[in-house]
Design a protein around this motif. Structure first.
Motif, mmCIF file in Angstrom:
data_model
loop_
_atom_site.group_PDB
_atom_site.id
_atom_site.type_symbol
_atom_site.label_atom_id
_atom_site.label_comp_id
_atom_site.label_asym_id
_atom_site.label_seq_id
_atom_site.Cartn_x
_atom_site.Cartn_y
_atom_site.Cartn_z
ATOM 1 N N ALA A 285 41.862 51.792 43.578
ATOM 2 C CA ALA A 285 42.087 52.680 43.970
ATOM 3 C C ALA A 285 41.711 52.476 45.572
ATOM 4 N N LEU A 286 40.438 52.766 46.077
ATOM 5 C CA LEU A 286 41.000 52.052 47.582
ATOM 6 C C LEU A 286 41.317 51.024 48.011
ATOM 7 N N TYR A 287 41.474 49.296 47.058
ATOM 8 C CA TYR A 287 42.194 48.220 47.757
ATOM 9 C C TYR A 287 43.431 48.839 47.943
ATOM 10 N N HIS A 288 44.323 50.069 47.385
ATOM 11 C CA HIS A 288 45.570 50.023 47.820
ATOM 12 C C HIS A 288 45.711 51.291 48.928
ATOM 13 N N LEU B 293 46.830 63.883 45.256
ATOM 14 C CA LEU B 293 45.543 62.969 44.415
ATOM 15 C C LEU B 293 45.456 62.731 43.273
ATOM 16 N N ASP B 294 45.568 63.236 42.120
ATOM 17 C CA ASP B 294 46.309 63.050 40.992
ATOM 18 C C ASP B 294 46.628 61.567 40.862
ATOM 19 N N SER B 295 48.492 62.202 40.925
ATOM 20 C CA SER B 295 49.526 61.209 41.225
ATOM 21 C C SER B 295 49.023 59.653 41.021
ATOM 22 N N PHE B 296 48.073 59.905 42.584
ATOM 23 C CA PHE B 296 47.429 58.809 43.045
ATOM 24 C C PHE B 296 46.513 57.507 42.744
ATOM 25 N N LEU B 297 45.556 58.849 41.875
ATOM 26 C CA LEU B 297 45.180 57.934 40.881
ATOM 27 C C LEU B 297 45.561 57.856 39.172
ATOM 28 N N ARG B 298 46.501 58.440 38.767
ATOM 29 C CA ARG B 298 47.096 57.899 37.225
ATOM 30 C C ARG B 298 47.988 56.517 38.239
ATOM 31 N N GLU B 299 48.660 56.906 39.273
ATOM 32 C CA GLU B 299 49.866 55.928 39.437
ATOM 33 C C GLU B 299 48.689 54.173 40.120
ATOM 34 N N SER B 300 47.550 53.933 40.311
ATOM 35 C CA SER B 300 46.934 53.158 40.306
ATOM 36 C C SER B 300 46.166 52.769 39.014
ATOM 37 N N GLN B 301 45.771 54.105 38.151
ATOM 38 C CA GLN B 301 45.248 53.313 36.200
ATOM 39 C C GLN B 301 46.696 52.945 35.961
ATOM 40 N N ARG B 302 47.482 53.621 36.344
ATOM 41 C CA ARG B 302 49.109 53.026 35.524
ATOM 42 C C ARG B 302 49.123 51.024 36.122
ATOM 43 N N TYR B 303 49.168 51.739 37.019
ATOM 44 C CA TYR B 303 49.541 49.663 37.478
ATOM 45 C C TYR B 303 48.355 48.522 37.784
ATOM 46 N N VAL C 225 60.618 52.501 30.888
ATOM 47 C CA VAL C 225 59.196 53.381 30.700
ATOM 48 C C VAL C 225 59.136 54.201 32.188
ATOM 49 N N TYR C 226 58.918 53.056 32.857
ATOM 50 C CA TYR C 226 59.068 53.528 34.422
ATOM 51 C C TYR C 226 59.812 52.549 35.447
ATOM 52 N N ALA C 227 60.326 53.817 36.028
ATOM 53 C CA ALA C 227 61.588 52.984 36.998
ATOM 54 C C ALA C 227 60.414 52.044 38.238
ATOM 55 N N ASP C 228 61.167 50.645 38.634
ATOM 56 C CA ASP C 228 60.498 49.838 39.352
ATOM 57 C C ASP C 228 58.850 49.657 38.934
ATOM 58 N N ALA C 229 58.774 49.736 38.031
ATOM 59 C CA ALA C 229 57.278 49.818 37.034
ATOM 60 C C ALA C 229 56.351 48.879 37.933
ATOM 61 N N ASP C 230 56.826 47.528 38.377
ATOM 62 C CA ASP C 230 56.110 46.213 39.501
ATOM 63 C C ASP C 230 55.697 46.977 40.481
ATOM 64 N N VAL C 231 56.376 47.849 40.933
ATOM 65 C CA VAL C 231 56.255 48.987 42.525
ATOM 66 C C VAL C 231 54.937 49.496 42.023
ATOM 67 N N PHE C 232 54.165 49.542 43.456
ATOM 68 C CA PHE C 232 53.125 51.031 43.822
ATOM 69 C C PHE C 232 53.766 51.879 44.420
ATOM 70 N N ASP C 233 53.963 52.858 43.232
ATOM 71 C CA ASP C 233 54.535 54.598 43.901
ATOM 72 C C ASP C 233 53.304 55.672 44.244
ATOM 73 N N PRO C 234 53.054 55.969 44.556
ATOM 74 C CA PRO C 234 51.202 56.584 44.949
ATOM 75 C C PRO C 234 51.893 58.143 44.767
ATOM 76 N N ARG D 290 45.752 42.719 49.654
ATOM 77 C CA ARG D 290 44.778 43.205 49.373
ATOM 78 C C ARG D 290 44.543 42.161 47.753
ATOM 79 N N PRO D 291 42.665 42.320 47.532
ATOM 80 C CA PRO D 291 42.345 41.368 46.853
ATOM 81 C C PRO D 291 43.067 41.227 45.728
ATOM 82 N N ARG D 292 42.735 39.962 45.240
ATOM 83 C CA ARG D 292 43.665 40.322 43.771
ATOM 84 C C ARG D 292 42.997 40.059 41.897
ATOM 85 N N SER D 293 43.174 40.962 40.832
ATOM 86 C CA SER D 293 42.746 41.745 39.924
ATOM 87 C C SER D 293 42.287 40.237 39.926
#
Length: 501
Positions: free
Chosen positions: A307-310, A345-355, A398-407, A473-476
């Motif tokens: 989340a902080l990297y995002h 904030l809830d959405s940002f965390l859920r999206e970070s975890q999805r992504y 399942v998710y529109a533009d799934a490879d895009v981080f959408d907070p 962003r540092p890579r996973s």
């Protein structure tokens, strides 16, 4: 000379032929392979390839065999991977005596051989987390927030007149360990740096030990665990650090029984309340506390690091989050109710975890008997089965533009009629399985979600963030089914002029 070796080669040929026949007739042989060959010996090289390129191969299998099953080679076993909502729901609904979550977890962690059999034979800790921790979030959150404020200021000592470079993963482990232990063991133990280091080390030791033990046959595992266990060494370090707290509480229990004024409302006390009629030794209590630390520190540190990297990569996200938080906190204070109203904030965390994901897979189960799935695939007894979490979360259908981080992807969805609850961070479905799904979904997610929200809210309100260097962003890193945020990644922090503490 040839005659002397002929019995050996005859025996070797027979053994080889029998092994080939067993491989050829195994139900696993009929399940498609992704990531390498399933031929004996060659599969080992495929396993190395898969371990290093697992995300790519899981995605490949997901697309090629969507709605069915494929297998991938791990270094010590084959893992069967299901995909599609019907398969995920079938995995969720399967009874424990057929596809077992408990046995899968035991096989995954190998704690019977590294920590001892008691935690597996008497797993009351799971019930405590489900029944006590989840239901007491509203009561314990103020302590978490109090500890977070102290810990963040200590571990991120940035000033308003300049940027401070912070190693994110190491720093978040320290902060999460401290805030979590405030409600695990209380003050002063949660501020003992030696104990915090031990609780963090325990997480790494569990992973190292189970990786080694899994390479050995079942008959050798008790001996290997006994001789090589780093977990046991760390437990022995933890016991004297926790003993003063345990002794005080044991005396109070002896004097007052089940209840007394100012009785601690934390994990250690809940463990001791149960353990007094079971195993009430210092070692038994300390081992359970460390297991809770393992579950909390590992996943939460990874999640907040992502989340902080995002946030550092996209600092434009900070202002809309602040605009949401400030009036809510002014009216509600740092309460569970306030955290629940922070939809962005809830959405940002859920999206970070999805992504990013907690792992590439979820809903792990072990087959306790031969199982035939609805598509006719036979899962042989003893096989481990998982669902393709990361690939599901990156599916454009399942998710529109799934490879895009959408907070704010999920906060927008929650604004639609009847959708306010469905897309909360803690909610699971066949399409969102980071926490698992169904009755075995992560029981600690309610506490973790509120802790992560409080931590991020405090950081966002009190600091500006950015990435240094080229701003990327540092890579996973992916190793097998594990997702690991960049361990050495750094973020620049600057204290804000206007602070909302």
């Amino acid at each position: 000379m040839a005659d002397n070796f002929s019995p050996f080669w005859v025996a070797a040929s027979i053994v080889g032929a029998l092994y080939f026949i067993k491989w050829w007739t195994s139900p696993l042989h009929s399940i498609p392979t992704v990531g390498g060959s399933s031929v004996p010996i060659l599969s080992f090289f495929g396993a190395i390839n898969f371990m290093l390129n697992s995300k790519k191969y899981i995605q490949e299998g997901y697309k090629k065999y969507h709605g069915s099953v494929f297998k991938v080679p791990m270094l010590e076993e084959w893992i069967l991977v299901v995909s599609g909502p019907k398969m995920v729901d079938e995995l969720r609904r399967s009874p424990e005596d057929e596809l077992s979550f408990t046995e899968y977890s035991a096989d995954l962690m190998q704690l019977r051989y590294t920590l001892g059999p008691e935690t597996q034979d008497d797993p009351y800790l799971i019930d405590l987390i489900k029944e006590k921790l989840a239901r007491n979030v509203y009561a314990i959150l103020p302590d978490v927030v109090d500890e977070l404020a102290l810990a963040v200021s200590q571990y991120i000592p940035a000033k308003t007149d300049g940027w401070l470079e912070v190693p994110v993963m190491d720093t978040m482990q320290q902060i999460i360990a401290r805030a979590s232990n405030r409600v695990f063991v209380g003050v002063p133990a949660c501020r003992d740096q030696e104990y915090l280091d031990v609780s963090i080390s325990f997480t790494l030791d569990v992973v190292k030990d189970k990786t080694l033990v899994k390479f050995f046959p079942e008959v050798m595992k008790p001996w290997v665990g006994l001789v090589t266990s780093n977990v046991q060494k760390t437990l022995r370090k933890a016991i004297p650090l926790l003993k003063p707290t345990i002794d005080v509480r044991r005396k109070m229990m002896e004097k007052y029984g089940d209840d007394w004024l100012d009785k601690p409302n934390d994990i250690m006390q809940w463990i001791m309340d149960v353990a007094r009629t079971r195993n009430f030794t210092d070692e038994a209590i300390a081992s359970r506390v460390l297991l809770v630390c393992f579950a909390a520190i590992h996943t939460s540190s990874n999640s907040v690091t992502h989340a902080l990297y995002h946030l550092a990569e996209h600092p434009e996200i900070l202002q809309p989050l602040r605009e949401e938080m400030e009036p809510i906190l002014k009216e509600e204070g740092w309460t569970k109710s306030a955290m629940g109203k922070m939809w962005k904030l809830d959405s940002f965390l859920r999206e970070s975890q999805r992504y990013n994901g907690i792992g590439l897979s979820s809903l792990g189960r072990k087959a306790l008997k031969d199982i035939t799935l609805h598509d006719g695939t036979v899962i042989p007894r003893g096989a481990n089965v998982v669902a393709a979490a990361d690939a599901t979360h990156h599916d454009d259908s399942v998710y529109a533009d799934a490879d895009v981080f959408d907070p704010f992807r999920f906060s927008r969805l929650r604004e639609q009629d009847g959708e306010a609850t469905k897309h909360q961070f803690v909610n699971t479905s066949v399409d969102y399985i980071s926490f698992g799904h169904g009755k075995h979904a992560c029981p600690g997610r309610f506490f973790a979600a509120n802790e992560l929200k409080a931590l991020l809210a405090y950081i966002i309100l009190n600091y500006d963030l950015k990435l240094g260097g080229d701003g990327r962003r540092p890579r996973s890193f992916y190793w097998g089914l594990a997702v690991i945020p960049a361990l050495k990644g750094k973020v620049l922090f600057r204290r804000r002029e206007v602070s909302s503490e």
